[in-house]
Design a protein around this motif. Structure first.
Motif, PDB file in Angstrom:
ATOM      1  N   HIS A  39       0.830  -1.206   0.000  1.00 25.13           N
ATOM      2  CA  HIS A  39       0.000   0.000   0.000  1.00 25.13           C
ATOM      3  C   HIS A  39       0.862   1.252   0.000  1.00 25.13           C
ATOM      4  O   HIS A  39       0.536   2.255  -0.657  1.00 25.13           O
ATOM      5  CB  HIS A  39      -0.920  -0.001   1.221  1.00 25.13           C
ATOM      6  CG  HIS A  39      -1.895   1.123   1.251  1.00 25.13           C
ATOM      7  ND1 HIS A  39      -1.816   2.161   2.149  1.00 25.13           N
ATOM      8  CD2 HIS A  39      -2.964   1.391   0.464  1.00 25.13           C
ATOM      9  CE1 HIS A  39      -2.805   3.019   1.928  1.00 25.13           C
ATOM     10  NE2 HIS A  39      -3.515   2.571   0.915  1.00 25.13           N
ATOM     11  N   GLY A  42       3.817   0.268  -3.400  1.00 23.63           N
ATOM     12  CA  GLY A  42       3.426  -0.349  -4.655  1.00 23.63           C
ATOM     13  C   GLY A  42       3.840  -1.806  -4.710  1.00 23.63           C
ATOM     14  O   GLY A  42       4.794  -2.224  -4.041  1.00 23.63           O
ATOM     15  N   GLU A  70       2.093 -11.648  -3.650  1.00 19.08           N
ATOM     16  CA  GLU A  70       0.689 -11.704  -4.062  1.00 19.08           C
ATOM     17  C   GLU A  70      -0.117 -12.633  -3.152  1.00 19.08           C
ATOM     18  O   GLU A  70      -1.233 -12.307  -2.746  1.00 19.08           O
ATOM     19  CB  GLU A  70       0.605 -12.165  -5.523  1.00 19.08           C
ATOM     20  CG  GLU A  70       1.109 -11.158  -6.534  1.00 19.08           C
ATOM     21  CD  GLU A  70       2.628 -11.142  -6.680  1.00 19.08           C
ATOM     22  OE1 GLU A  70       3.136 -10.322  -7.469  1.00 19.08           O
ATOM     23  OE2 GLU A  70       3.304 -11.957  -6.001  1.00 19.08           O
ATOM     24  N   ARG A 125      -8.438  -3.691  -0.036  1.00 12.82           N
ATOM     25  CA  ARG A 125      -9.367  -3.436  -1.136  1.00 12.82           C
ATOM     26  C   ARG A 125      -8.781  -2.451  -2.141  1.00 12.82           C
ATOM     27  O   ARG A 125      -8.975  -2.585  -3.352  1.00 12.82           O
ATOM     28  CB  ARG A 125     -10.703  -2.927  -0.597  1.00 12.82           C
ATOM     29  CG  ARG A 125     -11.600  -4.012  -0.032  1.00 12.82           C
ATOM     30  CD  ARG A 125     -13.033  -3.546   0.051  1.00 12.82           C
ATOM     31  NE  ARG A 125     -13.174  -2.399   0.937  1.00 12.82           N
ATOM     32  CZ  ARG A 125     -13.383  -2.476   2.249  1.00 12.82           C
ATOM     33  NH1 ARG A 125     -13.455  -3.664   2.825  1.00 12.82           N
ATOM     34  NH2 ARG A 125     -13.509  -1.401   2.978  1.00 12.82           N
ATOM     35  N   ARG A 126      -8.057  -1.443  -1.643  1.00 14.53           N
ATOM     36  CA  ARG A 126      -7.440  -0.482  -2.559  1.00 14.53           C
ATOM     37  C   ARG A 126      -6.366  -1.158  -3.417  1.00 14.53           C
ATOM     38  O   ARG A 126      -6.223  -0.849  -4.600  1.00 14.53           O
ATOM     39  CB  ARG A 126      -6.855   0.691  -1.770  1.00 14.53           C
ATOM     40  CG  ARG A 126      -7.905   1.661  -1.255  1.00 14.53           C
ATOM     41  CD  ARG A 126      -7.277   2.941  -0.745  1.00 14.53           C
ATOM     42  NE  ARG A 126      -6.582   2.745   0.520  1.00 14.53           N
ATOM     43  CZ  ARG A 126      -7.164   2.854   1.717  1.00 14.53           C
ATOM     44  NH1 ARG A 126      -8.461   3.144   1.804  1.00 14.53           N
ATOM     45  NH2 ARG A 126      -6.471   2.678   2.816  1.00 14.53           N
ATOM     46  N   ILE A 127      -5.614  -2.079  -2.803  1.00 10.12           N
ATOM     47  CA  ILE A 127      -4.610  -2.819  -3.568  1.00 10.12           C
ATOM     48  C   ILE A 127      -5.287  -3.677  -4.635  1.00 10.12           C
ATOM     49  O   ILE A 127      -4.842  -3.732  -5.786  1.00 10.12           O
ATOM     50  CB  ILE A 127      -3.746  -3.694  -2.631  1.00 10.12           C
ATOM     51  CG1 ILE A 127      -2.897  -2.810  -1.712  1.00 10.12           C
ATOM     52  CG2 ILE A 127      -2.859  -4.636  -3.435  1.00 10.12           C
ATOM     53  CD1 ILE A 127      -2.210  -3.578  -0.594  1.00 10.12           C
ATOM     54  N   ALA A 129      -8.106  -3.069  -6.065  1.00  7.15           N
ATOM     55  CA  ALA A 129      -8.616  -2.174  -7.103  1.00  7.15           C
ATOM     56  C   ALA A 129      -7.511  -1.790  -8.082  1.00  7.15           C
ATOM     57  O   ALA A 129      -7.744  -1.660  -9.290  1.00  7.15           O
ATOM     58  CB  ALA A 129      -9.216  -0.925  -6.466  1.00  7.15           C
ATOM     59  N   GLN A 130      -6.293  -1.613  -7.561  1.00  5.86           N
ATOM     60  CA  GLN A 130      -5.154  -1.260  -8.412  1.00  5.86           C
ATOM     61  C   GLN A 130      -4.635  -2.469  -9.187  1.00  5.86           C
ATOM     62  O   GLN A 130      -4.050  -2.312 -10.264  1.00  5.86           O
ATOM     63  CB  GLN A 130      -4.029  -0.682  -7.555  1.00  5.86           C
ATOM     64  CG  GLN A 130      -4.383   0.646  -6.900  1.00  5.86           C
ATOM     65  CD  GLN A 130      -3.369   1.061  -5.850  1.00  5.86           C
ATOM     66  OE1 GLN A 130      -2.455   0.297  -5.512  1.00  5.86           O
ATOM     67  NE2 GLN A 130      -3.523   2.260  -5.306  1.00  5.86           N
ATOM     68  N   HIS A 131      -4.816  -3.660  -8.627  1.00  5.40           N
ATOM     69  CA  HIS A 131      -4.297  -4.883  -9.251  1.00  5.40           C
ATOM     70  C   HIS A 131      -5.413  -5.936  -9.296  1.00  5.40           C
ATOM     71  O   HIS A 131      -5.418  -6.895  -8.510  1.00  5.40           O
ATOM     72  CB  HIS A 131      -3.096  -5.411  -8.462  1.00  5.40           C
ATOM     73  CG  HIS A 131      -1.965  -4.449  -8.355  1.00  5.40           C
ATOM     74  ND1 HIS A 131      -1.034  -4.278  -9.358  1.00  5.40           N
ATOM     75  CD2 HIS A 131      -1.619  -3.583  -7.360  1.00  5.40           C
ATOM     76  CE1 HIS A 131      -0.163  -3.354  -8.992  1.00  5.40           C
ATOM     77  NE2 HIS A 131      -0.495  -2.917  -7.797  1.00  5.40           N
TER      78      HIS A 131
END
Length: 225
Positions: A39, A42, A70, A125-127, A129-131
């Motif tokens: 977060h 990256g 991952e 959740r933000r991660i 959304a980015q991936h």
């Protein structure tokens, strides 16, 4: 934003051994540290060394729990059920309601790490959304874990000679039982997500899960006359 490793940590399963508790907390520390580092820096820039240092473990220990960054973000190890948990399940009741309840609780135990406090869940959740490719990895890990539980359920069906009104194999029956009995877990997770969206405190809630299991059993009985 850095998330504490011990704030609102998931509630431990009942009668958890010291070894299991240490493993669970180490796995969670690595999971949270990975979410923090990815977060903040990256997915490509966050390193295993940085994650291990924040979690207070060696890089060797990281790979004892997760195969990659991952997988650590998803938070589900390749195998979470230990021999003691499996043994306890195999000697459980053989009636339909007892089996359904025990399968639901076994799934809850296996997925316990995925119940996070609100900050971990929001960052995760933000991660995602980015991936979005991580969602596929999460789905696959979920399916692998469900398969592990189904194997144990099939073993219990065979050991107790539990009969069903179908010619399908114990493995096929066990797969269906796991899918059906995941309903209380999904319902509890959805309620927890709704709390998070409203800004309320979240995290694993044993009472909420217990109510979900009871509602599930009540619905499975069918409507009253």
């Amino acid at each position: 934003m850095t998330i504490s490793h011990d704030t609102a940590a998931p509630t431990a399963p009942a009668e958890e051994s010291l070894r299991d508790r240490k493993a669970r907390l180490t796995r969670r520390a690595i999971h949270v540290a990975t979410v923090n580092q990815v977060h903040a820096h990256g997915l490509d820039q966050a390193t295993i060394a940085q994650i291990a240092a924040e979690a207070g473990v060696s890089t060797r220990t990281f790979f004892n729990y997760f195969a990659s960054k991952e997988d650590a973000i998803v938070g589900i190890a390749d195998r979470l059920l230990d021999d003691e948990q499996i043994g306890d399940f195999l000697v459980g009741p053989v009636d339909g309601a007892g089996l359904a309840s025990e399968v639901a609780r076994l799934l809850h135990t296996a997925f316990l790490l995925t119940f996070n406090d609100d900050e971990v869940a929001s960052a995760r959740r933000r991660i995602f959304a980015q991936h979005p490719e991580l969602l596929g990895r999460q789905f696959e890990k979920n399916r692998q874990l469900e398969s592990q539980v189904a194997e144990v359920v099939a073993t219990r069906i065979r050991q107790h000679d539990i009969e069903f009104d179908t010619a399908e194999s114990p493995e096929a029956i066990a797969d269906m039982i796991v899918l059906v009995c995941s309903a209380p877990l999904r319902a509890a997770a959805r309620r927890l997500a709704e709390r998070d969206d409203s800004g309320a405190d979240t995290g694993d809630d044993p009472e909420l899960f217990d109510r979900s299991v009871q509602l599930f059993l009540d619905v499975m009985k069918g409507p009253t006359a």
